[in-house]
Scaffold this motif. Structure first.
Motif, mmCIF file in Angstrom:
data_model
loop_
_atom_site.group_PDB
_atom_site.id
_atom_site.type_symbol
_atom_site.label_atom_id
_atom_site.label_comp_id
_atom_site.label_asym_id
_atom_site.label_seq_id
_atom_site.Cartn_x
_atom_site.Cartn_y
_atom_site.Cartn_z
ATOM 1 N N PRO A 43 -7.523 6.486 0.420
ATOM 2 C CA PRO A 43 -8.220 5.371 -0.239
ATOM 3 C C PRO A 43 -7.394 4.724 -1.345
ATOM 4 N N ALA A 44 -6.671 5.555 -2.100
ATOM 5 C CA ALA A 44 -5.830 5.011 -3.173
ATOM 6 C C ALA A 44 -4.666 4.221 -2.593
ATOM 7 N N MET A 45 -4.120 4.697 -1.488
ATOM 8 C CA MET A 45 -3.042 3.971 -0.815
ATOM 9 C C MET A 45 -3.539 2.626 -0.313
ATOM 10 N N GLN A 46 -4.713 2.632 0.293
ATOM 11 C CA GLN A 46 -5.282 1.395 0.815
ATOM 12 C C GLN A 46 -5.585 0.404 -0.304
ATOM 13 N N ALA A 47 -5.998 0.916 -1.437
ATOM 14 C CA ALA A 47 -6.281 0.041 -2.571
ATOM 15 C C ALA A 47 -5.006 -0.663 -3.040
ATOM 16 N N GLN A 48 -3.902 0.072 -3.067
ATOM 17 C CA GLN A 48 -2.633 -0.516 -3.495
ATOM 18 C C GLN A 48 -2.140 -1.562 -2.493
ATOM 19 N N THR A 49 -2.122 -1.187 -1.221
ATOM 20 C CA THR A 49 -1.602 -2.126 -0.222
ATOM 21 C C THR A 49 -2.472 -3.374 -0.128
ATOM 22 N N THR A 50 -3.785 -3.197 -0.246
ATOM 23 C CA THR A 50 -4.689 -4.345 -0.201
ATOM 24 C C THR A 50 -4.420 -5.293 -1.362
ATOM 25 N N MET A 51 -4.208 -4.731 -2.536
ATOM 26 C CA MET A 51 -3.966 -5.547 -3.725
ATOM 27 C C MET A 51 -2.732 -6.430 -3.544
ATOM 28 N N TYR A 52 -1.659 -5.857 -3.009
ATOM 29 C CA TYR A 52 -0.424 -6.624 -2.854
ATOM 30 C C TYR A 52 -0.457 -7.533 -1.634
ATOM 31 N N ASN A 53 -1.126 -7.097 -0.581
ATOM 32 C CA ASN A 53 -1.234 -7.959 0.595
ATOM 33 C C ASN A 53 -2.086 -9.190 0.319
ATOM 34 N N GLN A 54 -3.010 -9.057 -0.622
ATOM 35 C CA GLN A 54 -3.845 -10.191 -0.986
ATOM 36 C C GLN A 54 -3.186 -11.102 -2.020
ATOM 37 N N ASN A 55 -2.109 -10.612 -2.607
ATOM 38 C CA ASN A 55 -1.368 -11.416 -3.576
ATOM 39 C C ASN A 55 0.116 -11.338 -3.203
ATOM 40 N N ARG A 56 0.477 -12.089 -2.183
ATOM 41 C CA ARG A 56 1.835 -11.973 -1.659
ATOM 42 C C ARG A 56 2.870 -12.639 -2.554
ATOM 43 N N ALA A 87 25.076 -2.345 0.361
ATOM 44 C CA ALA A 87 23.920 -1.665 -0.218
ATOM 45 C C ALA A 87 22.682 -1.861 0.654
ATOM 46 N N VAL A 88 21.718 -0.959 0.466
ATOM 47 C CA VAL A 88 20.455 -1.031 1.204
ATOM 48 C C VAL A 88 19.303 -0.948 0.204
ATOM 49 N N LEU A 89 18.458 -1.961 0.228
ATOM 50 C CA LEU A 89 17.233 -1.955 -0.567
ATOM 51 C C LEU A 89 16.145 -1.304 0.280
ATOM 52 N N VAL A 90 15.645 -0.169 -0.153
ATOM 53 C CA VAL A 90 14.600 0.553 0.575
ATOM 54 C C VAL A 90 13.239 0.158 0.001
ATOM 55 N N ILE A 91 12.313 -0.204 0.891
ATOM 56 C CA ILE A 91 10.965 -0.572 0.455
ATOM 57 C C ILE A 91 10.007 0.486 0.986
ATOM 58 N N HIS A 92 9.372 1.178 0.081
ATOM 59 C CA HIS A 92 8.602 2.368 0.426
ATOM 60 C C HIS A 92 7.336 2.068 1.233
ATOM 61 N N ALA A 93 6.841 3.113 1.876
ATOM 62 C CA ALA A 93 5.591 3.047 2.636
ATOM 63 C C ALA A 93 4.405 3.054 1.672
ATOM 64 N N ARG A 94 3.214 3.070 2.221
ATOM 65 C CA ARG A 94 2.018 2.988 1.378
ATOM 66 C C ARG A 94 1.846 4.207 0.475
ATOM 67 N N GLU A 95 2.572 5.284 0.757
ATOM 68 C CA GLU A 95 2.488 6.478 -0.089
ATOM 69 C C GLU A 95 3.159 6.276 -1.444
ATOM 70 N N GLY A 96 4.034 5.272 -1.527
ATOM 71 C CA GLY A 96 4.724 5.018 -2.785
ATOM 72 C C GLY A 96 6.020 5.808 -2.912
ATOM 73 N N MET A 97 6.385 6.135 -4.125
ATOM 74 C CA MET A 97 7.667 6.770 -4.427
ATOM 75 C C MET A 97 7.579 8.285 -4.240
ATOM 76 N N GLN A 143 4.885 3.296 -14.323
ATOM 77 C CA GLN A 143 3.689 3.412 -15.170
ATOM 78 C C GLN A 143 2.756 4.498 -14.649
ATOM 79 N N GLY A 144 3.283 5.345 -13.764
ATOM 80 C CA GLY A 144 2.503 6.481 -13.277
ATOM 81 C C GLY A 144 1.667 6.221 -12.047
ATOM 82 N N VAL A 145 1.865 5.063 -11.389
ATOM 83 C CA VAL A 145 1.066 4.763 -10.203
ATOM 84 C C VAL A 145 1.694 5.430 -8.975
ATOM 85 N N LEU A 146 1.009 6.427 -8.448
ATOM 86 C CA LEU A 146 1.425 7.124 -7.237
ATOM 87 C C LEU A 146 0.149 7.529 -6.504
ATOM 88 N N PRO A 147 -0.211 6.798 -5.441
ATOM 89 C CA PRO A 147 -1.474 7.069 -4.742
ATOM 90 C C PRO A 147 -1.596 8.528 -4.320
#
Length: 259
Positions: free
Chosen positions: A102-115, A56-66, A94-98
């Motif tokens: 700016p919305a993409m950057q907000a998401q990536t920043t949030m997770y990069n700051q809370n690894r 199997a392959v676990l795919v981890i999406h880019a900053r654009e999301g799903m 829960q409907g989060v799709l940048p």
């Protein structure tokens, strides 16, 4: 009479073969799951012509999301014979799709700051894939794109049992020293030579960590390609996209088939 019988046998075999091809189909579905109180929804694909458990392959999406591109990447791995699953990092359930950069950057920043959260969210997706009845849990690789590439490094550093880590134009940044010491399996890095945000000098730091930890790795660089070449914006990007997909397919085949 013998000739007619031979023709009939050949015709019957052809009909059976064509019927088998008609039944073979990439099955896709959305899988709802959760991480704590957060509702998540990942995208799963597999070839139903294959029977029994498989890698199997676990795919981890880019900053654009799903996005549709994420789904395309999942289906690519499914066509190669694997169960593929895109983990929901941002909360698509829960409907989060940048909708914009700016919305993409907000998401990536949030997770990069809370690894810690980032790794736990990725673990939740991994667990869903590992529990799937068609998956051989001893043969799971991860493939990260852009933000997903850096996420793959962070998740790999937890020591999760992976066969390999693949990164497509990974957004490598600020990984803790020594992260590769806990990385399981091999690693394949595919990167654009003209990636301005994450230049080859940055990738060199990733390579240094892999070498120090004696991790088996391969590194492929595409001349002229920019960051995000899996969504091509130029001819060099297109070439990098085609070549990286071919390399990933060959790499996983060799990995899982022991070639």
């Amino acid at each position: 009479m013998i000739v007619n019988r031979a023709i009939a046998v050949v015709f019957t075999a052809l009909v059976v073969a064509l019927a088998g091809q008609a039944r073979a189909e990439i099955k896709t579905e959305w899988v709802e799951y959760s991480h704590g109180d957060v509702k998540l929804k990942g995208y799963l694909a597999y070839d139903d012509a294959i029977t029994g458990k498989r890698p199997a392959v676990l795919v981890i999406h880019a900053r654009e999301g799903m996005t549709e591109n994420t789904k395309k990447n999942v289906e690519m791995f499914a066509k190669d014979g694997y169960v593929a699953f895109a983990a929901d990092i941002f909360g698509y359930g829960q409907g989060v799709l940048p909708k914009d950069v700016p919305a993409m950057q907000a998401q990536t920043t949030m997770y990069n700051q809370n690894r810690t959260l980032l790794k736990a969210r990725t673990q939740a997706g991994y667990d869903v894939l590992a529990r799937h009845p068609l998956v051989d849990a001893s043969k799971i690789a991860q493939a990260g794109y852009c933000f997903g590439g850096s996420t793959a490094v962070e998740f790999g550093s937890t020591g999760v049992p992976l066969a390999a880590t693949l990164t497509f134009h990974g957004s490598f940044a600020n990984h803790p020293a020594g992260w590769a010491k806990s990385l399981k399996g091999k690693m394949l890095i595919m990167h654009g030579a003209e990636d301005q945000g994450y230049p080859l000098t940055t990738v060199a730091g990733v390579i240094d960590e892999l070498r120090a930890a004696k991790v088996d790795f391969q590194y492929e660089v595409y001349s002229g390609a920019q960051h995000g070449f899996s969504v091509p914006k130029s001819k060099p990007d297109q070439r990098a996209d085609v070549q990286s997909r071919a390399t990933a397919g060959r790499y996983l085949k060799e990995l899982f088939n022991g070639e």
